[in-house]
Scaffold this motif. Structure first.
Motif, mmCIF file in Angstrom:
data_model
loop_
_atom_site.group_PDB
_atom_site.id
_atom_site.type_symbol
_atom_site.label_atom_id
_atom_site.label_comp_id
_atom_site.label_asym_id
_atom_site.label_seq_id
_atom_site.Cartn_x
_atom_site.Cartn_y
_atom_site.Cartn_z
ATOM 1 N N ASP A 1 0.864 -1.172 0.000
ATOM 2 C CA ASP A 1 0.000 0.000 0.000
ATOM 3 C C ASP A 1 0.911 1.235 0.000
ATOM 4 O O ASP A 1 1.551 1.532 1.006
ATOM 5 C CB ASP A 1 -0.879 -0.025 1.257
ATOM 6 C CG ASP A 1 -2.135 0.789 1.091
ATOM 7 O OD1 ASP A 1 -3.101 0.535 1.826
ATOM 8 O OD2 ASP A 1 -2.150 1.690 0.230
ATOM 9 N N PRO A 2 1.006 1.946 -1.131
ATOM 10 C CA PRO A 2 1.978 3.041 -1.223
ATOM 11 C C PRO A 2 1.501 4.295 -0.496
ATOM 12 O O PRO A 2 0.380 4.359 -0.012
ATOM 13 C CB PRO A 2 2.046 3.295 -2.730
ATOM 14 C CG PRO A 2 0.661 2.952 -3.212
ATOM 15 C CD PRO A 2 0.233 1.788 -2.360
ATOM 16 N N ILE A 3 2.363 5.288 -0.456
ATOM 17 C CA ILE A 3 1.983 6.578 0.093
ATOM 18 C C ILE A 3 0.893 7.175 -0.793
ATOM 19 O O ILE A 3 0.982 7.121 -2.028
ATOM 20 C CB ILE A 3 3.207 7.509 0.178
ATOM 21 C CG1 ILE A 3 4.179 6.972 1.238
ATOM 22 C CG2 ILE A 3 2.804 8.939 0.474
ATOM 23 C CD1 ILE A 3 5.495 7.707 1.305
ATOM 24 N N SER A 4 -0.108 7.747 -0.157
ATOM 25 C CA SER A 4 -1.232 8.309 -0.894
ATOM 26 C C SER A 4 -0.750 9.362 -1.894
ATOM 27 O O SER A 4 0.032 10.247 -1.560
ATOM 28 C CB SER A 4 -2.212 8.951 0.105
ATOM 29 O OG SER A 4 -3.289 9.547 -0.587
ATOM 30 N N GLY A 5 -1.205 9.203 -3.137
ATOM 31 C CA GLY A 5 -0.834 10.167 -4.167
ATOM 32 C C GLY A 5 0.408 9.819 -4.949
ATOM 33 O O GLY A 5 0.700 10.442 -5.971
ATOM 34 N N HIS A 6 1.157 8.823 -4.489
ATOM 35 C CA HIS A 6 2.345 8.391 -5.227
ATOM 36 C C HIS A 6 1.904 7.530 -6.408
ATOM 37 O O HIS A 6 1.243 6.510 -6.235
ATOM 38 C CB HIS A 6 3.281 7.603 -4.322
ATOM 39 C CG HIS A 6 4.131 8.474 -3.451
ATOM 40 N ND1 HIS A 6 5.236 7.997 -2.779
ATOM 41 C CD2 HIS A 6 4.053 9.791 -3.169
ATOM 42 C CE1 HIS A 6 5.799 8.989 -2.113
ATOM 43 N NE2 HIS A 6 5.100 10.094 -2.330
ATOM 44 N N THR A 7 2.328 7.944 -7.607
ATOM 45 C CA THR A 7 1.885 7.215 -8.792
ATOM 46 C C THR A 7 2.860 6.114 -9.196
ATOM 47 O O THR A 7 2.494 5.206 -9.918
ATOM 48 C CB THR A 7 1.703 8.172 -9.976
ATOM 49 O OG1 THR A 7 2.960 8.782 -10.295
ATOM 50 C CG2 THR A 7 0.691 9.271 -9.631
#
Lengths: 113, 114
Positions: free
Chosen positions: B24-30
């Protein structure tokens, strides 16, 4: 051509000493050279990074020296502390390749009190 | 979230079984990257995504490994017919976009194949 070679594999210094870790790369297309610090059970954390148009960069007690003609770069940890005991990885990447990192083999640093 | 989250933190499986590892990546990281770290070695690149698509999967060792990122956020690394040699820590990292130098790694999933 994608290799990054790192030495030494391990290093022991007394508190206040200056561990020096060396890396050499082959691919001249690399345009970003970061150093990562990793503690047991954790992922690597970015410590400091340099671009090939700069010969030296300092951030706090950490200094990168970069020699573009020799394709080598090194990390110096000034006034080392026991809390700096960790594994350090050099890496290299190309922005044009999506910045996927090629890592060295790592150096385990132990700073004795 | 505040950081990159990987689950499970540890996974023990039997040889030949199928496993899924989640990132689950950092929010907003594409951009999202998968690496594999064997004991005493540096991480090795496996695959990276820009959005939903795999932009470079050249590091996947063979066709038993597959990764998806269907909605451009969470990614799953899938390993079929696991072998003992697959035992390693699987690391996930994310950045604002591919080519951005601000990588953040998760703590990894330690996979042990017995």
């Amino acid at each position: 051509q994608q290799q990054v070679k790192q030495s030494p594999q391990s290093l022991i210094v007394q508190k206040g000493g200056i561990p020096i870790i060396n890396c050499a790369y082959e691919n001249t297309a690399f345009d970003y050279f970061p150093w990562y610090q990793q503690f047991p059970g954790k992922g690597p954390a970015l410590l400091i990074a340099i671009r090939p148009d700069v010969s030296e960069k300092k951030e706090g007690r950490f200094t990168i020296s970069f020699n573009k003609s020799a394709k080598q770069f090194s990390l110096h940890i000034m006034d080392s502390q026991p809390g700096d005991s960790a594994t350090y990885f050099c890496a290299a990447s190309m922005k044009a390749a999506g910045n996927k990192l090629t890592f060295g083999g790592g150096t385990r640093v132990l700073v004795k009190p | 979230g505040a950081g990159v989250s990987q689950t499970p933190s540890n996974k023990v499986t039997e040889k030949g079984k199928y496993v899924e590892l989640r990132c689950d990546p950092i929010s907003g990281h594409t951009a999202l990257y998968w690496y594999r770290q064997s004991l005493g070695q540096g991480p090795e690149f496996l695959i990276y995504f820009q959005g939903t698509g795999a932009a470079d999967d050249s590091g996947l060792p063979n066709d038993r490994f597959f990764a998806v990122r269907p909605e451009g956020s969470v990614s799953t690394l899938k390993i079929q017919r696991t072998e003992r040699g697959d035992s390693a820590v699987y690391l996930c990292a994310s950045s604002k976009f591919a080519g951005d130098y601000g990588y953040t790694f998760g703590s990894g999933t330690r996979l042990t194949v017995v």
